[in-house]
Design an enzyme around this catalytic site. Structure first.
Site, mmCIF file in Angstrom:
data_model
loop_
_atom_site.group_PDB
_atom_site.id
_atom_site.type_symbol
_atom_site.label_atom_id
_atom_site.label_comp_id
_atom_site.label_asym_id
_atom_site.label_seq_id
_atom_site.Cartn_x
_atom_site.Cartn_y
_atom_site.Cartn_z
ATOM 1 N N ARG A 22 -1.156 2.465 -9.276
ATOM 2 C CA ARG A 22 -1.030 1.226 -8.512
ATOM 3 C C ARG A 22 -0.582 0.108 -9.455
ATOM 4 O O ARG A 22 -1.077 0.002 -10.591
ATOM 5 C CB ARG A 22 -2.367 0.829 -7.864
ATOM 6 C CG ARG A 22 -2.778 1.692 -6.687
ATOM 7 C CD ARG A 22 -1.869 1.504 -5.466
ATOM 8 N NE ARG A 22 -2.320 2.283 -4.325
ATOM 9 C CZ ARG A 22 -1.877 3.510 -4.009
ATOM 10 N NH1 ARG A 22 -0.968 4.100 -4.757
ATOM 11 N NH2 ARG A 22 -2.328 4.131 -2.936
ATOM 12 N N GLU A 27 4.816 -4.938 -3.703
ATOM 13 C CA GLU A 27 5.839 -3.984 -3.263
ATOM 14 C C GLU A 27 6.381 -4.398 -1.905
ATOM 15 O O GLU A 27 5.589 -4.785 -1.046
ATOM 16 C CB GLU A 27 5.249 -2.573 -3.191
ATOM 17 C CG GLU A 27 4.837 -2.081 -4.572
ATOM 18 C CD GLU A 27 4.266 -0.664 -4.577
ATOM 19 O OE1 GLU A 27 4.182 -0.050 -3.502
ATOM 20 O OE2 GLU A 27 3.921 -0.181 -5.666
ATOM 21 N N HIS A 60 8.042 3.499 -5.404
ATOM 22 C CA HIS A 60 6.774 4.131 -5.000
ATOM 23 C C HIS A 60 7.038 5.450 -4.251
ATOM 24 O O HIS A 60 6.657 5.590 -3.072
ATOM 25 C CB HIS A 60 5.939 3.170 -4.151
ATOM 26 C CG HIS A 60 4.481 3.522 -4.135
ATOM 27 N ND1 HIS A 60 3.482 2.582 -4.021
ATOM 28 C CD2 HIS A 60 3.839 4.716 -4.202
ATOM 29 C CE1 HIS A 60 2.308 3.185 -4.017
ATOM 30 N NE2 HIS A 60 2.498 4.490 -4.129
HETATM 31 C C1 DGY Z 1 -0.930 7.519 -2.411
HETATM 32 O O1 DGY Z 1 -1.030 8.555 -1.761
HETATM 33 O O2 DGY Z 1 -1.902 6.827 -2.721
HETATM 34 C C2 DGY Z 1 0.430 7.114 -2.805
HETATM 35 O O3 DGY Z 1 0.457 6.109 -3.716
HETATM 36 C C3 DGY Z 1 1.240 6.804 -1.574
HETATM 37 O O4 DGY Z 1 2.121 7.855 -1.434
#
Ligand code: DGY
Length: 326
Positions: free
Chosen positions: A238, A267, A286
């Site tokens: 993240r 984002e 992402h």
């Molecule tokens: C998650 O699954 O947490 C990813 O970051 C989103 O695909």
């Protein structure tokens, strides 16, 4: 009457039809634009279930007004977009999609590491832009990955599979985690170390920790300064775990060599963000879990969780497990 399910992002027809067999389904029709907050609040007020994505903020404001809401199937392993305490207070089950995305996300993380180390994006653009004039000894020379030291911050399921990829590249594996990971130590020869030692000695610092109150802002300028000058930083968890301004300053000051980023504080990152002006930054939108197979599996998991809730079974991937004892 069928339960009313609001889906906050356009899903493939196959999934939509599957949901329709059991529920009264309403769906935000856009693929790339987020459902406006006001509309989400309005839909949540009458929904029995929500199928959400990570950009939806699910908080006290939403839960307190969602009188019928029983379950949120969040299409992600991470659930930092959900106020879990608020959900539990209102007895709303929060489900995520772990496991099905582990290998895919580990693949992308390792690909990002390789792409950053071997300057693959820069090189591909160089060819497409017609800049390639001749073979030259140091043209677009990157740095080796094999036999280097990888430092994994966050040795969960994805971290462990990244370590497995790294072992295949003959890398030395060190990690930092809340708790020791005996399987990774025994099977992959991973060595546990302090956060500082990892920063000071790893050639590749790979962040895979979940975003929590403990990890938010974990990488500041000080942490980048502790890294080796030729270290490469990878973030596939993240964006808010790092201070992007600090990362930018560290890159510009030559305190670290490069960064590969799949996630950002905000984002989508804006195209004029200073980090994107640096040739030693590889930035992706992402896409850690973004393969057709895995995204379908994530949506299937969401469907299974809804199915469990509406058939009085415990959902397979319930996050707020405290609800089971109620
Ligand atoms: C998650 O699954 O947490 C990813 O970051 C989103 O695909």
């Amino acid at each position: 009457m069928k339960p009313y399910v609001y889906v906050t992002r356009k899903v493939p027809e196959e999934i939509y039809h599957k949901l329709q067999e059991q529920y009264d389904v309403d769906m935000w029709p856009e693929e790339e634009v987020q459902v406006p907050r006001e509309l989400l609040l309005e839909k949540a007020q009458k929904a029995d279930a929500l199928l959400t994505v990570i950009s939806d903020q699910l908080d006290e404001e939403l839960f307190s007004e969602a009188k019928n809401l029983k379950v949120v199937a969040n299409m992600a392993v991470g659930y930092d977009n959900v106020d879990l305490d608020a959900a539990s207070k209102h007895q709303i089950a929060i489900c995520n999609t772990p496991d099905v995305l582990t290998d895919t996300t580990a693949d992308l993380t390792f690909a990002l590491l390789l792409a950053t180390a071997r300057r693959m994006i820069e090189s591909a653009e160089f060819v497409k832009e017609g800049k390639w004039k001749s073979w030259s000894p140091m043209l677009l020379a990157g740095t080796d990955v094999h036999h280097k030291k990888i430092g994994i911050v966050g040795m969960g399921k994805i971290g462990t599979v990244v370590a497995k990829r790294a072992a295949g590249f003959d890398m030395e594996i060190i990690y930092h985690n809340r708790s020791r990971h005996e399987v990774a130590e025994e099977m992959l020869g991973a060595t546990y170390c302090s956060f500082d030692e990892l920063l000071e000695t790893a050639d590749f610092v790979v962040c895979l920790a979940p975003l929590t109150e403990h990890t938010r802002g974990m990488f500041q300028r000080e942490q980048f300064q502790k890294m080796k000058k030729d270290a490469i930083f990878i973030n596939a968890s993240r964006g808010a775990i790092i201070n992007e301004q600090a990362l930018y300053d560290a890159l510009v000051a030559g305190e670290i060599a490069a960064a590969g980023l799949d996630v950002f504080e905000k984002e989508p990152i804006s195209a004029d963000h200073p980090l994107l002006s640096l040739s030693n930054v590889v930035a992706l939108p992402h896409i850690g879990s973004a393969t057709k197979e895995t995204r379908m599996a994530m949506m299937e998991t969401c469907c299974e969780n809804l199915d469990a809730i509406f058939n009085d079974r415990p959902p397979k991937t319930l996050v707020n497990k405290n609800l089971l004892s109620l």
